[in-house]
Design a protein around this motif. Structure first.
Motif, PDB file in Angstrom:
ATOM      1  N   UNK A 197      42.410  44.801  55.458  1.00 32.75           N
ATOM      2  CA  UNK A 197      41.703  43.769  54.703  1.00 32.75           C
ATOM      3  C   UNK A 197      42.006  43.858  53.217  1.00 32.75           C
ATOM      4  N   UNK A 198      41.984  42.741  52.516  1.00 34.82           N
ATOM      5  CA  UNK A 198      42.309  42.759  51.087  1.00 34.82           C
ATOM      6  C   UNK A 198      41.284  43.530  50.261  1.00 34.82           C
ATOM      7  N   UNK A 199      41.784  44.089  49.157  1.00 36.56           N
ATOM      8  CA  UNK A 199      40.931  44.604  48.092  1.00 36.56           C
ATOM      9  C   UNK A 199      40.746  43.462  47.094  1.00 36.56           C
ATOM     10  N   UNK A 200      39.560  43.364  46.553  1.00 36.04           N
ATOM     11  CA  UNK A 200      39.269  42.297  45.575  1.00 36.04           C
ATOM     12  C   UNK A 200      38.878  42.944  44.252  1.00 36.04           C
ATOM     13  N   UNK A 201      39.718  42.744  43.226  1.00 35.43           N
ATOM     14  CA  UNK A 201      39.499  43.343  41.911  1.00 35.43           C
ATOM     15  C   UNK A 201      38.987  42.297  40.921  1.00 35.43           C
ATOM     16  N   UNK A 202      38.161  42.740  40.002  1.00 38.28           N
ATOM     17  CA  UNK A 202      37.635  41.820  38.982  1.00 38.28           C
ATOM     18  C   UNK A 202      38.579  41.647  37.800  1.00 38.28           C
ATOM     19  N   UNK A 203      39.675  42.434  37.739  1.00 36.26           N
ATOM     20  CA  UNK A 203      40.432  42.525  36.488  1.00 36.26           C
ATOM     21  C   UNK A 203      41.067  41.211  36.025  1.00 36.26           C
ATOM     22  N   UNK A 204      41.981  40.659  36.801  1.00 36.44           N
ATOM     23  CA  UNK A 204      42.757  39.514  36.315  1.00 36.44           C
ATOM     24  C   UNK A 204      41.872  38.303  36.035  1.00 36.44           C
ATOM     25  N   UNK A 237      37.219  46.511  49.992  1.00 41.67           N
ATOM     26  CA  UNK A 237      36.176  46.859  49.027  1.00 41.67           C
ATOM     27  C   UNK A 237      36.368  46.049  47.750  1.00 41.67           C
ATOM     28  N   UNK A 238      35.311  45.965  46.979  1.00 41.83           N
ATOM     29  CA  UNK A 238      35.331  45.342  45.664  1.00 41.83           C
ATOM     30  C   UNK A 238      35.711  46.393  44.633  1.00 41.83           C
ATOM     31  N   UNK A 239      36.546  45.998  43.696  1.00 36.79           N
ATOM     32  CA  UNK A 239      36.963  46.928  42.648  1.00 36.79           C
ATOM     33  C   UNK A 239      36.424  46.424  41.317  1.00 36.79           C
ATOM     34  N   UNK A 278      29.416  44.910  51.241  1.00 39.24           N
ATOM     35  CA  UNK A 278      30.491  45.245  50.312  1.00 39.24           C
ATOM     36  C   UNK A 278      30.439  46.712  49.913  1.00 39.24           C
ATOM     37  N   UNK A 279      31.571  47.374  49.991  1.00 38.73           N
ATOM     38  CA  UNK A 279      31.768  48.657  49.342  1.00 38.73           C
ATOM     39  C   UNK A 279      32.328  48.403  47.949  1.00 38.73           C
ATOM     40  N   UNK A 280      32.034  49.308  47.009  1.00 41.30           N
ATOM     41  CA  UNK A 280      32.447  49.091  45.628  1.00 41.30           C
ATOM     42  C   UNK A 280      33.181  50.321  45.105  1.00 41.30           C
ATOM     43  N   UNK A 281      34.341  50.054  44.498  1.00 38.97           N
ATOM     44  CA  UNK A 281      35.134  51.084  43.837  1.00 38.97           C
ATOM     45  C   UNK A 281      35.080  50.837  42.332  1.00 38.97           C
ATOM     46  N   UNK A 288      34.614  54.714  45.984  1.00 41.86           N
ATOM     47  CA  UNK A 288      35.810  55.416  45.535  1.00 41.86           C
ATOM     48  C   UNK A 288      36.093  55.015  44.095  1.00 41.86           C
ATOM     49  N   UNK A 289      37.307  55.381  43.616  1.00 38.53           N
ATOM     50  CA  UNK A 289      37.661  55.142  42.225  1.00 38.53           C
ATOM     51  C   UNK A 289      39.113  54.692  42.103  1.00 38.53           C
ATOM     52  N   UNK A 290      39.337  53.817  41.136  1.00 40.32           N
ATOM     53  CA  UNK A 290      40.673  53.441  40.699  1.00 40.32           C
ATOM     54  C   UNK A 290      40.973  54.287  39.471  1.00 40.32           C
ATOM     55  N   UNK A 291      41.810  55.306  39.647  1.00 42.49           N
ATOM     56  CA  UNK A 291      42.125  56.219  38.553  1.00 42.49           C
ATOM     57  C   UNK A 291      43.336  55.674  37.797  1.00 42.49           C
TER      58      UNK A 291
END
Length: 630
Positions: free
Chosen positions: A230-237, A264-266, A300-303, A374-377
């Motif tokens: 499943x896709x990861x969904x990031x808030x960045x862009x 998960x949501x990032x 939702x899980x959140x990273x 989890x974490x985006x390092x």
């Protein structure tokens, strides 16, 4: 070796020319040593499979070449050690008769490696190529592979520098300690040593398999299956640093509203008040506890995004200075101030157990308090360190700092994300190539994606997150009239990402129109039903073999000169070949089919004994060409 070195200790060119090429690689090595001086052959002796020399024409040294046979593979161990401090060792390696792969990700990425201009040897260390586009990338290994079945692995102990000259078709391998961030071991003289292995096999695929099994780390587990499916969904862009509680909850609600799954949501940059703090900014996230509870209830899980920097205006800066948790300036007496893309501060010293514990304790607290998955390092590259830095545990090789940082992901490797890696293949989490711009080309654009993924796969990193669909969407680095990426670019990027090990959205498809949403639903379904099962099967094999999940065409066509140069097609395993459209305004493309039995996504059969060029093969905007081995 005997056919290339006679009893009179003279180089016998004639005899080498009559020796099978793969058994005479050491001849080329011997010839290329001359850049560091001419060996005094009277100082050389041969004992078994080892040739040793003790002098050049003007100085003493330690040099040897050893031949090692291993079934169908022949390796040559080469070592040149200078006894004079601060004297560099440099060997020139020509590349005009073959295609080369590996080394590092770069800002302008080609497959095979395409070298232009001239570059004096510079430190081969990890760097953020988004901000420093002439550097070597954040994912880097001292390994190269050529189409003539030759592989080179530079030893870990070497203060290694790489240079090149395109006119001479030559790469320069150099070892030195002068004017460099490399350091000798404490108490040792800065005497350079250049040591490496050159191995020759039957074909490019088999020699790579041999090198990976012998010299690379392997992951010890497969990350979360959901991240493959499943896709990861990031808030960045979409939101950059302007993210807040309301926007995050709306982002999540829209994912469900439009019928998409979510690994998960990032939550990316700037959820804290200052960089280097770990508590939520109350102005932007007035009730983080309730927000996390709402997201959990909605499935939702959140990273969380994190990094190794503590800015000078952070409440934690004084604590880190007082406890000695930062990388220090060269004398080791004072903490070093470093500049990064979000300001100025200290960088945590991950060779220091106390700094590691301090950082890890804050991550554990976030997990415990909010249920963070989890974490985006982010970051971790050595270019953010001072040129001459000091750490708690001295580092001979600056890139070891990158390795120490990647180890912080181990407790979270089910869903962790890293963008830098050096000898980090066993961290067992997802590695993300550096950020992409929202452009079509080879400089951090759509065309660079396949060459980059193939490169880091060859370097042993198989669990790949190929960055956000459509790229960063910066206004000044985006093809398109709005801040959104060009619509056609976004669709083609989406189609390609569906055939990668994982997918990541940030600019959501509903920012465009219903047709784009439908195309996104189609390709997330294809990814889940067709791609993910294959990738997961291959991911399990990676633990034992280290073989790539995403493979170049030459993997199954080892003697095919055309396959060595294909940079816009790739394989998933051995039986699924993908050929995306990577040019604007195109609804067709040329496709190269290796010999074999293939069935296209349209149902066509190709039973071919010789490779086949499909010219102007039609591929509609909502299609990507792929072929399955029958």
């Amino acid at each position: 070796m005997e056919s290339c070195f006679c009893e009179r200790k003279q180089f016998d060119q004639t005899r080498c020319n009559h020796t099978p090429p793969k058994l005479c690689v050491w001849k080329r090595i011997f010839r290329n040593l001359e850049r560091s001086g001419t060996l005094d052959l009277d100082s050389c002796s041969k004992e078994g499979e080892i040739l040793s020399c003790g002098r050049t024409s003007d100085r003493k040294l330690k040099f040897f070449i050893q031949t090692v046979f291993d079934n169908t593979v022949q390796c040559y161990r080469v070592r040149w050690e200078e006894l004079v401090p601060n004297l560099p060792v440099e060997h020139a390696m020509t590349y005009n008769v073959s295609h080369w792969y590996g080394g590092a990700e770069t800002a302008i990425q080609h497959w095979p490696i395409s070298i232009s201009g001239q570059q004096a040897p510079k430190p081969f260390v990890t760097s953020d190529i988004y901000s420093n586009r002439n550097g070597f990338g954040g994912i880097l290994e001292r390994y190269w592979l050529s189409s003539n079945a030759t592989a080179i692995k530079i030893n870990d102990s070497v203060p290694f520098h790489l240079g090149w000259n395109d006119t001479e078709k030559t790469m320069y391998f150099q070892a030195r300690y002068h004017d460099t961030p490399y350091k000798p071991n404490p108490g040792e003289a800065p005497s350079a040593e250049l040591s490496y292995r050159v191995c020759v096999g039957l074909d490019v695929t088999s020699i790579h398999k041999y090198m990976v099994r012998r010299y690379f780390n392997k992951p010890n587990k497969v990350p979360s299956k959901a991240m493959f499916r499943h896709p990861i969904w990031s808030t960045w862009a979409l939101h950059k640093t302007d993210i807040d509680q309301e926007k995050l909850l709306k982002f999540a609600a829209n994912i469900r509203k439009h019928g998409f799954n979510c690994s998960h949501l990032e939550l990316d940059d700037r959820y804290t008040n200052r960089y280097g703090e770990f508590d939520f900014d109350l102005a932007k996230f007035p009730n983080a506890t309730a927000m996390f509870q709402k997201l959990k209830t909605d499935g939702f899980l959140v990273s969380l995004w994190t990094h190794p920097f503590v800015n000078y205006d952070s409440e934690n800066f004084h604590t880190c200075v007082e406890r000695g948790l930062f990388v220090r300036e060269p004398t080791g007496r004072l903490p070093a101030l470093v500049s990064w893309w979000n300001g100025i501060g200290g960088i945590l010293d991950f060779t220091n157990p106390e700094a590691r514990d301090w950082f890890a304790s804050h991550l554990r607290s976030l997990r415990s308090k909010y249920g963070v998955s989890s974490f985006k390092l982010d970051a971790g590259e050595t270019n953010y360190l001072p040129w001459q830095f000091s750490t708690k545990t001295p580092l001979r090789d600056p890139s070891t700092f990158t390795r120490r940082y990647t180890e912080m992901a181990i407790p979270y490797n089910e869903r962790a994300e890293l963008r830098s890696g050096y000898q980090s293949q066993n961290i067992s989490c997802f590695f993300r190539p550096i950020d992409r711009d929202s452009v079509w080309g080879y400089e951090l654009g759509l065309k660079s994606l396949i060459p980059t993924v193939l490169t880091i796969s060859i370097l042993g990193y198989q669990f790949i997150l190929p960055d956000m669909i459509g790229g960063n969407a910066y206004l000044n680095r985006t093809d398109g009239e709005r801040t959104l990426p060009d619509r056609e670019l976004y669709i083609r990027w989406l189609e390609l990402s569906a055939f990668m090990p994982s997918m990541q959205f940030s600019i959501p498809p509903w920012e465009y129109d219903n047709e784009v949403v439908e195309i996104a639903r189609k390709y997330t379904a294809i990814h889940e039903s067709i791609v993910a099962p294959r990738v997961l099967e291959l991911a399990g094999e990676v633990l034992d073999t280290g073989d790539p999940i995403i493979r170049p065409l030459w993997w199954i066509a080892t003697g095919d000169e055309t396959a060595y140069k294909i940079d816009s097609q790739f394989l998933i395993g051995d039986d699924l070949m993908v050929a995306p459209v990577l040019e604007p305004g195109k609804q067709e493309r040329d496709i190269y089919l290796p010999a074999g039995h293939w069935r296209s996504y349209k149902g066509e059969r190709f039973d071919i004994k010789e490779p086949l060029h499909l010219t102007d093969y039609p591929v509609d905007l909502d299609e990507i060409a792929y072929f399955v081995w029958v």
